[in-house]
Design an enzyme around this catalytic site. Structure first.
Site, PDB file in Angstrom:
ATOM      1  N   LYS A 219       0.851  -1.185   0.000  1.00  0.00           N
ATOM      2  CA  LYS A 219       0.000   0.000   0.000  1.00  0.00           C
ATOM      3  C   LYS A 219       0.889   1.239   0.000  1.00  0.00           C
ATOM      4  O   LYS A 219       1.745   1.404   0.860  1.00  0.00           O
ATOM      5  CB  LYS A 219      -0.895  -0.002   1.236  1.00  0.00           C
ATOM      6  N   ARG A 229     -10.736  10.039   2.137  1.00  0.00           N
ATOM      7  CA  ARG A 229     -10.577  10.722   3.436  1.00  0.00           C
ATOM      8  C   ARG A 229     -11.697  11.725   3.649  1.00  0.00           C
ATOM      9  O   ARG A 229     -12.099  12.005   4.778  1.00  0.00           O
ATOM     10  CB  ARG A 229      -9.189  11.375   3.519  1.00  0.00           C
ATOM     11  N   LYS A 273      -2.313  -1.426  -3.770  1.00  0.00           N
ATOM     12  CA  LYS A 273      -3.155  -0.231  -3.668  1.00  0.00           C
ATOM     13  C   LYS A 273      -2.302   1.022  -3.745  1.00  0.00           C
ATOM     14  O   LYS A 273      -1.288   1.065  -3.049  1.00  0.00           O
ATOM     15  CB  LYS A 273      -3.881  -0.287  -2.321  1.00  0.00           C
TER      16      LYS A 273
HETATM   17  N1  LIG Z   1      -6.154   2.992   6.139  1.00  0.00           N
HETATM   18  C1  LIG Z   1      -7.365   3.389   5.691  1.00  0.00           C
HETATM   19  C2  LIG Z   1      -7.672   3.260   4.251  1.00  0.00           C
HETATM   20  N2  LIG Z   1      -8.274   2.166   3.755  1.00  0.00           N
HETATM   21  C3  LIG Z   1      -8.535   2.408   2.430  1.00  0.00           C
HETATM   22  C4  LIG Z   1      -8.063   3.669   2.102  1.00  0.00           C
HETATM   23  C5  LIG Z   1      -8.155   4.370   0.776  1.00  0.00           C
HETATM   24  C6  LIG Z   1      -9.234   3.905  -0.126  1.00  0.00           C
HETATM   25  C7  LIG Z   1      -9.576   4.844  -1.231  1.00  0.00           C
HETATM   26  O1  LIG Z   1      -8.925   5.877  -1.451  1.00  0.00           O
HETATM   27  O2  LIG Z   1     -10.545   4.532  -1.919  1.00  0.00           O
HETATM   28  C8  LIG Z   1      -7.499   4.211   3.230  1.00  0.00           C
HETATM   29  C9  LIG Z   1      -6.950   5.583   3.261  1.00  0.00           C
HETATM   30  C10 LIG Z   1      -5.594   5.866   3.721  1.00  0.00           C
HETATM   31  O3  LIG Z   1      -4.763   4.983   3.874  1.00  0.00           O
HETATM   32  O4  LIG Z   1      -5.353   7.036   3.965  1.00  0.00           O
END
Ligand SMILES: NCc1[nH]cc(CCC(=O)O)c1CC(=O)O
Ligand SMILES: [Mg+2]
Length: 352
Positions: A219, A229, A273
């Protein structure tokens, strides 16, 4: 179907050339295999089906509530009763799995993300309600503290640093309350070291031997999470960025090391991701580990396509299908995508 962006030029293939000019001396003409829709179908290498889709949904407090997310046109936050309706829609569309993310009331957010471990938090309520009516749909729960912390980070903070091991202890409790509620797949998205192993051990000790883990293994610290967010309400409160735990976009060898660790710690499935900007990583992960490999087409990717489509700049439906097929081409076994219901509807029409 109204053709907005150019007419389809499915020219009839003529049996023999009628050109006045002499034909080029070509033995190999790759265009032959593209001459008609039936021929293209015959040689098509990759297909997207509804089996490939995981649909992320946002839960919000309330009753009969659906609130729009400004930066994600077409996506809403849903109260628990409404999310059951969307689970029903998913089931009817044959979407195998949905993923849940909460918008936590600001008054319930604190420095420690305590609400994450509340067995009655929004996510747990939603899992129970969905499982009661639709026990056959897969439910995935995200494990991370950012929807619950006042500072918007995925972990605990001390003196400006995100604590790893202390955070893992909280994530383990969060995963346990979600499993207790009936969640099928625990998906840690926090990027703390060692969390997959710790969660696996705790799940097993508690008897949740069949609860799967899909690790957000690779990620990246990405600008494409902005609209998400917004959706969970951490955009305004987030202090600084997540670069001390999420990966640097410049790296791919590191992604393989992260994935390898999560597999060793017990991940049943791994995820890359964001999606489209990291298709090379998807391909390398799939080729290296032959594991069930997923990609998350994140909020910013969704927003880009939706915004351009709403402006009439691209054909939204076609761009959506093309973007989803790209994940299959890169080797993904499935995609978390906010387009899931639209894509499923389109696939259904195509097969009629
Ligand atoms: N940890 C939380 C999380 N789980 C999924 C996403 C992002 C998903 C999206 O942008 O669709 C995030 C955001 C982040 O890491 O700040
Ligand atoms: Mg890791």
């Amino acid at each position: 179907m109204a053709i907005k962006f150019g007419r389809p030029i499915d020219l009839r293939d003529v049996a023999r050339t009628t050109a006045t000019q002499p034909a080029l001396d070509l033995t190999i003409r790759p265009r032959r295999n593209r001459k008609a829709e039936w021929a293209r179908r015959l040689v098509r290498e990759n297909v997207l089906t509804t089996d490939d889709l995981i649909w992320p949904l946002f839960v919000v407090q309330g009753d009969r509530t659906r609130s729009t997310v400004a930066s994600m046109p077409g996506v809403e936050r849903l109260s628990v009763d409404e999310i059951v309706r969307d689970a029903e829609r998913a089931a009817k569309l044959d979407i195998p799995c949905i993923a849940l993310f909460p918008y936590t009331e600001p008054s319930l957010r604190d420095e420690h993300g305590s609400e994450a471990c509340n067995p009655d938090n929004l996510v747990c309520q939603a899992v129970r309600a969905i499982k009661q009516e639709f026990p056959d749909i897969g439910v995935l729960c995200d494990v991370a503290l950012d929807p619950f912390t006042s500072h918007g980070h995925d972990g605990l903070i001390k003196d400006g640093r995100i604590l790893n091991d202390e955070t893992v202890a909280v994530l383990v409790r969060q995963a346990l309350v979600q499993a207790e509620a009936g969640c099928d797949i625990i998906a840690p998205s926090d990027m703390m070291d060692g969390r997959v192993g710790a969660i696996r051990q705790a799940l097993d000790q508690a008897g949740f031997l069949d609860v799967q883990i899909m690790a957000y293994a690779a990620k990246y610290a990405s600008a494409f999470y902005g609209p998400f967010r917004d959706a969970i309400g951490s955009a305004k409160t987030l202090t600084g960025d997540k670069r001390t735990y999420q990966m640097d976009s410049a790296n791919t060898d590191e992604a393989l090391r992260e994935v390898e660790l999560d597999i060793a710690e017990g991940a049943d499935m791994v995820m890359v991701k964001p999606g489209m900007p990291y298709l090379d990583v998807v391909r390398r992960v799939k080729d290296t580990f032959s594991m069930p490999t997923f990609a998350y087409q994140v909020s910013g990717e969704y927003a880009m396509i939706a915004a351009a489509a709403n402006n009439g700049w691209i054909d939204g439906d076609r761009a959506m299908m093309e973007s989803l097929l790209a994940f299959k081409r890169a080797g993904a076994d499935g995609v978390l995508t906010y387009f899931a219901p639209q894509a499923a509807e389109r696939l259904r029409q195509q097969h009629r």
